[in-house]
Design an enzyme around this catalytic site. Structure first.
Site, mmCIF file in Angstrom:
data_model
loop_
_atom_site.group_PDB
_atom_site.id
_atom_site.type_symbol
_atom_site.label_atom_id
_atom_site.label_comp_id
_atom_site.label_asym_id
_atom_site.label_seq_id
_atom_site.Cartn_x
_atom_site.Cartn_y
_atom_site.Cartn_z
ATOM 1 N N HIS A 66 40.931 39.441 -11.523
ATOM 2 C CA HIS A 66 41.010 40.884 -11.762
ATOM 3 C C HIS A 66 41.150 41.610 -10.435
ATOM 4 O O HIS A 66 41.119 40.987 -9.373
ATOM 5 C CB HIS A 66 39.802 41.388 -12.566
ATOM 6 C CG HIS A 66 38.475 41.235 -11.881
ATOM 7 N ND1 HIS A 66 37.940 40.004 -11.541
ATOM 8 C CD2 HIS A 66 37.563 42.159 -11.462
ATOM 9 C CE1 HIS A 66 36.754 40.183 -10.973
ATOM 10 N NE2 HIS A 66 36.502 41.474 -10.895
ATOM 11 N N HIS A 68 39.335 43.943 -8.772
ATOM 12 C CA HIS A 68 38.280 44.481 -7.926
ATOM 13 C C HIS A 68 38.446 43.895 -6.518
ATOM 14 O O HIS A 68 38.990 42.797 -6.352
ATOM 15 C CB HIS A 68 36.895 44.132 -8.495
ATOM 16 C CG HIS A 68 36.463 45.066 -9.598
ATOM 17 N ND1 HIS A 68 35.664 44.662 -10.651
ATOM 18 C CD2 HIS A 68 36.712 46.389 -9.801
ATOM 19 C CE1 HIS A 68 35.441 45.694 -11.457
ATOM 20 N NE2 HIS A 68 36.067 46.750 -10.968
ATOM 21 N N ASP A 70 36.552 42.508 -4.262
ATOM 22 C CA ASP A 70 36.009 41.206 -3.850
ATOM 23 C C ASP A 70 36.826 40.046 -4.402
ATOM 24 O O ASP A 70 36.567 38.886 -4.072
ATOM 25 C CB ASP A 70 34.519 41.072 -4.222
ATOM 26 C CG ASP A 70 34.229 41.351 -5.683
ATOM 27 O OD1 ASP A 70 34.936 42.174 -6.296
ATOM 28 O OD2 ASP A 70 33.276 40.751 -6.227
ATOM 29 N N HIS A 71 37.831 40.335 -5.225
ATOM 30 C CA HIS A 71 38.685 39.289 -5.793
ATOM 31 C C HIS A 71 40.144 39.441 -5.374
ATOM 32 O O HIS A 71 40.983 38.653 -5.791
ATOM 33 C CB HIS A 71 38.592 39.307 -7.323
ATOM 34 C CG HIS A 71 37.187 39.107 -7.806
ATOM 35 N ND1 HIS A 71 36.718 37.901 -8.269
ATOM 36 C CD2 HIS A 71 36.129 39.964 -7.824
ATOM 37 C CE1 HIS A 71 35.434 38.023 -8.574
ATOM 38 N NE2 HIS A 71 35.051 39.265 -8.314
ATOM 39 N N HIS A 151 34.711 41.894 -18.910
ATOM 40 C CA HIS A 151 34.236 42.570 -17.705
ATOM 41 C C HIS A 151 34.522 44.059 -17.876
ATOM 42 O O HIS A 151 35.087 44.483 -18.880
ATOM 43 C CB HIS A 151 34.974 41.973 -16.496
ATOM 44 C CG HIS A 151 34.391 42.348 -15.165
ATOM 45 N ND1 HIS A 151 33.042 42.377 -14.913
ATOM 46 C CD2 HIS A 151 34.988 42.692 -13.983
ATOM 47 C CE1 HIS A 151 32.843 42.727 -13.648
ATOM 48 N NE2 HIS A 151 34.000 42.932 -13.066
ATOM 49 N N ASP A 219 33.505 37.076 -13.047
ATOM 50 C CA ASP A 219 33.226 38.431 -13.496
ATOM 51 C C ASP A 219 33.394 38.623 -15.011
ATOM 52 O O ASP A 219 34.408 39.131 -15.497
ATOM 53 C CB ASP A 219 34.070 39.432 -12.691
ATOM 54 C CG ASP A 219 33.605 39.487 -11.240
ATOM 55 O OD1 ASP A 219 33.123 38.453 -10.742
ATOM 56 O OD2 ASP A 219 33.679 40.559 -10.620
ATOM 57 N N HIS A 277 29.541 33.725 -6.141
ATOM 58 C CA HIS A 277 29.676 35.164 -6.388
ATOM 59 C C HIS A 277 28.293 35.802 -6.522
ATOM 60 O O HIS A 277 27.932 36.355 -7.544
ATOM 61 C CB HIS A 277 30.533 35.381 -7.648
ATOM 62 C CG HIS A 277 30.955 36.806 -7.890
ATOM 63 N ND1 HIS A 277 30.160 37.717 -8.540
ATOM 64 C CD2 HIS A 277 32.080 37.488 -7.568
ATOM 65 C CE1 HIS A 277 30.788 38.868 -8.643
ATOM 66 N NE2 HIS A 277 31.951 38.754 -8.040
HETATM 67 ZN ZN LIG Z 1 33.381 40.323 -8.363
#
Ligand SMILES: [Zn+2]
Length: 320
Positions: A66, A68, A70-71, A151, A219, A277
């Site tokens: 996805h 976000h 951090d990804h 998520h 997530d 994570h």
């Molecule tokens: Zn994340």
């Protein structure tokens, strides 16, 4: 750094939301023989690849769960590195379709000379992610599938499955007196005529070789897709952002606790579980954070377990 196994996970980063002093943002490379899939490149992935000894030219595919940060924030740097290094093969990039505007931004985030060959693959539902022209050919027959997770924004988990096949049984070959170049001939032609005129077919001297499998689940709250992706895999990488004492937060923000992730792995029959994570809230100087995740997972999961640290290398378990 050299690879320790033909099929192994290289952990680039293990932190959710923000990096910490000891954990980079998310990032993982799965080596599978001649293929290398980069999953969820968070911020700093380009540098973590250097620290882990993963050249950009190794990457054969990029898969985002996805959009976000951090990804995905690291996608910009990785794409520019692929371009700078003149990587000749096409690199497919899969991601949830709703994230396409941000993927396009990240692939063209600053001024640079575009030499990279990317194919964007927006995902809209449970699919087999197709191979594309120009990809580096794969020796193994593997299928990558994606399933929608639960998520706050559209997110997909991935499952990589090698086709079942057969391999020669050394004992059966020896019993028929087949050795040396004849083994190669039998493999190539499917049958072999022995000096006495008897014909041996490949199946007669082969045993089943079950395909290996891997799943990547980030997530999400617990949902059916978690179990379907993880079903019977040899290696599962799964988020465990929270500990059980913060289960209410996990549910509110669309995440798993270590116990939820480990129970899902146990129910799915996973062989080697990799938890990662982690929320920065559990970072502590005495290292008690990772121990707490391990203790919690161990209450429900008795297979092989890795509470991931940056730059860990986890081999895919040997074939059963
Ligand atoms: Zn994340």
């Amino acid at each position: 750094m050299t690879r320790t196994a033909a099929r192994e996970l290289v952990v680039l980063g293990t932190s959710s939301q923000v990096p910490t002093r000891t954990r980079n943002h998310n990032g993982y490379v799965l080596y599978w023989d001649d293929q290398a899939v980069l999953f969820d490149p968070g911020d700093g992935t380009q540098r973590q690849m250097i620290r882990a000894g993963v050249p950009a030219s190794d990457l054969t595919r990029i898969a985002l769960t996805h959009l976000h940060g951090d990804h995905s924030l690291g996608l910009a740097g990785v794409v520019q590195r692929i371009s700078l290094d003149g990587v000749a093969h096409t690199v497919p990039v899969s991601f949830p379709a709703s994230g396409e505007p941000w993927v396009r931004n990240l692939c063209d985030a600053t001024v640079f000379h575009h030499r990279e060959r990317l194919v964007l693959q927006p995902l809209t539902g449970a699919v087999v992610v197709p191979r594309v022209p120009g990809e580096r050919p794969s020796r193994a027959t593997v299928t990558l599938t994606a399933r929608r997770l639960d998520h706050g924004i559209e997110a997909f988990g991935y499952r990589l499955r090698e086709a079942d096949s057969t391999s020669f049984d050394p004992g059966l070959l020896a019993a028929r007196g087949i050795s040396g170049p004849d083994v190669g001939r039998l493999q190539r032609d499917g049958s072999l005529t022995l000096p006495d005129g008897v014909v041996v077919r490949r199946e007669e001297v082969s045993v089943p070789r079950p395909g290996q499998s891997f799943a990547f689940v980030m997530d999400t709250r617990l949902c059916d897709a978690v179990g379907e992706l993880a079903d019977g895999v040899d290696l599962l990488v799964i988020e465990s952002t929270y500990l059980e004492r913060d289960a209410a937060l996990a549910s509110e923000y669309g995440h798993l606790t270590a116990r939820q992730a480990a129970r899902a792995a146990a129910e799915a029959g996973v062989r080697h579980l990799v938890l990662t994570h982690f929320s920065q809230r559990y970072e502590s100087a005495d290292g008690s954070g990772p121990l707490a995740f391990e203790r919690e997972a161990r209450t429900v999961f008795d297979g092989d377990l890795t509470v991931a640290n940056d730059l860990d290398r986890v081999p895919v378990p040997r074939r059963r």
